[in-house]
Design a protein around this motif. Structure first.
Motif, PDB file in Angstrom:
ATOM      1  N   TRP A  66       0.841  -1.195   0.000  1.00 59.78           N
ATOM      2  CA  TRP A  66       0.000   0.000   0.000  1.00 59.78           C
ATOM      3  C   TRP A  66       0.878   1.247   0.000  1.00 59.78           C
ATOM      4  CZ3 TRP A  66      -4.936  -1.230  -0.765  1.00 59.78           C
ATOM      5  CH2 TRP A  66      -5.388  -2.487  -0.342  1.00 59.78           C
ATOM      6  N   TRP A  68       0.058   4.964   0.853  1.00 64.13           N
ATOM      7  CA  TRP A  68      -0.973   5.886   1.345  1.00 64.13           C
ATOM      8  C   TRP A  68      -0.519   7.303   1.015  1.00 64.13           C
ATOM      9  CZ3 TRP A  68      -5.046   4.319   5.052  1.00 64.13           C
ATOM     10  CH2 TRP A  68      -5.903   5.382   5.376  1.00 64.13           C
ATOM     11  N   ARG A  91      -0.902  -0.717  -4.201  1.00 63.13           N
ATOM     12  CA  ARG A  91      -1.977   0.150  -4.670  1.00 63.13           C
ATOM     13  C   ARG A  91      -1.892   1.486  -3.952  1.00 63.13           C
ATOM     14  NH1 ARG A  91      -7.517  -3.240  -4.684  1.00 63.13           N
ATOM     15  NH2 ARG A  91      -8.147  -1.522  -6.043  1.00 63.13           N
ATOM     16  N   VAL A  93      -3.454   4.504  -2.119  1.00 61.47           N
ATOM     17  CA  VAL A  93      -4.630   4.882  -1.336  1.00 61.47           C
ATOM     18  C   VAL A  93      -4.798   6.395  -1.450  1.00 61.47           C
ATOM     19  CG1 VAL A  93      -5.724   4.847   0.925  1.00 61.47           C
ATOM     20  CG2 VAL A  93      -4.190   2.971   0.242  1.00 61.47           C
ATOM     21  N   THR A  94      -5.913   6.823  -2.018  1.00 57.28           N
ATOM     22  CA  THR A  94      -6.198   8.241  -2.180  1.00 57.28           C
ATOM     23  C   THR A  94      -7.704   8.410  -2.292  1.00 57.28           C
ATOM     24  OG1 THR A  94      -5.643  10.236  -3.469  1.00 57.28           O
ATOM     25  CG2 THR A  94      -5.925   8.187  -4.704  1.00 57.28           C
ATOM     26  N   THR A  95      -8.146   9.628  -2.551  1.00 59.17           N
ATOM     27  CA  THR A  95      -9.573   9.884  -2.773  1.00 59.17           C
ATOM     28  C   THR A  95      -9.851  10.048  -4.254  1.00 59.17           C
ATOM     29  OG1 THR A  95      -9.340  12.282  -2.630  1.00 59.17           O
ATOM     30  CG2 THR A  95      -9.670  11.089  -0.554  1.00 59.17           C
ATOM     31  N   PHE A 114      -6.768   2.702  -4.921  1.00 56.96           N
ATOM     32  CA  PHE A 114      -7.761   2.267  -3.937  1.00 56.96           C
ATOM     33  C   PHE A 114      -8.351   3.528  -3.319  1.00 56.96           C
ATOM     34  CE2 PHE A 114      -9.427   0.839   0.097  1.00 56.96           C
ATOM     35  CZ  PHE A 114      -9.903  -0.450  -0.154  1.00 56.96           C
ATOM     36  N   LEU A 116     -10.404   5.789  -0.857  1.00 54.08           N
ATOM     37  CA  LEU A 116     -10.769   5.688   0.551  1.00 54.08           C
ATOM     38  C   LEU A 116     -11.080   7.087   1.065  1.00 54.08           C
ATOM     39  CD1 LEU A 116     -10.692   3.400   2.827  1.00 54.08           C
ATOM     40  CD2 LEU A 116      -8.575   4.505   3.556  1.00 54.08           C
ATOM     41  N   LEU A 122      -8.936   0.761   6.293  1.00 57.52           N
ATOM     42  CA  LEU A 122      -8.176  -0.102   5.390  1.00 57.52           C
ATOM     43  C   LEU A 122      -7.571  -1.244   6.190  1.00 57.52           C
ATOM     44  CD1 LEU A 122      -6.933  -0.483   2.507  1.00 57.52           C
ATOM     45  CD2 LEU A 122      -4.935   0.770   3.368  1.00 57.52           C
TER      46      LEU A 122
END
Length: 288
Positions: A66, A68, A91, A93-95, A114, A116, A122
């Protein structure tokens, strides 16, 4: 550039930038050594930085699952695409909006994203990371998280502060800073990085701080602060006062011209290179 441990399960990839007239601003990335390793932000993209080499001393990039991305400012994304190539299972992690902002520079492959939102969580194998919006931020897509297993809160830009010297900014700890200096630095950063803090309903703002107080993290990790252990109540009290702090006012063109006019006839100025001279000379900071 220094790697150091912070609390349980975290390596800090510490770096800093000198801000003329202000001090040395930490610019950190982090590795959370979970069952599924998490890299939090990817540092600066300057030509003399090699994020993958730094990261490799903390974790094999191929093992990273991940990435982030607390928000897509350039001081958080320097090594992102190199890491995506080196970590084929990872992957980002973001918006939704964060992915869109990133794609204005270089499209993110959607199968590596991904999405979030604050309030969601998560699963990274041996723990669950709770996403939240930090009280202070300079990007509307900022998302930090709390790891209750290590009692560590990752706050992106929130709680940042310039340091008086490079050693503190790159490899020091927030506990090594005198409390009054830490408070002054955090208020300076809060008003410079989140100037909107002067234009809001104070009660509503204080309500956004309450979740961090309730988390009661042992360790607070900000991109722009050395790792802070055992300082959460003090730092919360500091940013609670940000709406009433003096607004940040940076130097203007007249201040720059006065500075240039005061050069001694030596070095870059004597060579007739005003750009080089300006780069080598401190710029006055905000009034105190």
């Amino acid at each position: 550039m220094t790697n150091l441990k912070a609390g349980r399960d975290v390596t800090v990839l510490a770096d800093c930038l000198e801000v003329p007239g202000i001090g040395f601003l930490p610019v950190n990335a982090f590795v959370l050594h979970a069952e599924e390793p998490v890299v939090v932000d990817t540092g600066l993209g300057l030509p003399d930085r090699d994020f993958l080499e730094r990261l490799g001393s903390a974790v094999d990039p191929a093992d990273v699952r991940w990435i982030w991305l607390t928000h897509p400012d350039r001081d958080h994304t320097g090594g992102l695409f190199a890491l995506l190539e080196a970590a084929p299972r990872a992957r980002v992690v973001t918006t939704f909006v964060g992915a869109g902002i990133m794609s204005t520079e270089r499209p993110l492959p959607l199968d590596r994203v991904f999405l979030l939102n604050p309030g969601q969580s998560l699963d990274v194998g041996d723990r669950t990371l709770a996403a939240f919006r930090p009280p202070l931020y300079d990007s509307p897509v900022t998302v930090g998280f709390y790891d209750d297993r290590s009692r560590t809160c990752f706050t992106s830009d929130c709680f940042g502060a310039p340091m008086p010297d490079a050693d503190l900014a790159d490899g020091g700890t927030a506990e090594a800073v005198a409390p009054e200096d830490l408070r002054a630095g955090q208020l300076l950063w809060a008003t410079a990085d989140s100037p909107w803090v002067h234009n809001l309903d104070v009660d509503k703002y204080l309500a956004t701080i309450r979740p961090v107080r309730e988390m009661d993290p042992e360790v607070v990790l900000s991109t722009h602060l050395p790792p802070a252990t055992g300082l959460t109540p003090l730092m919360i009290d500091t940013i609670s006062g940000a709406p009433g702090a003096d607004p940040f006012i940076g130097p203007d063109q007249q201040a720059l011209e006065r500075m240039l006019a005061g050069f001694e006839p030596s070095g870059a100025a004597a060579r007739g290179d005003p750009a080089e001279a300006a780069a080598a000379t401190p710029v006055p900071g905000p009034p105190t």
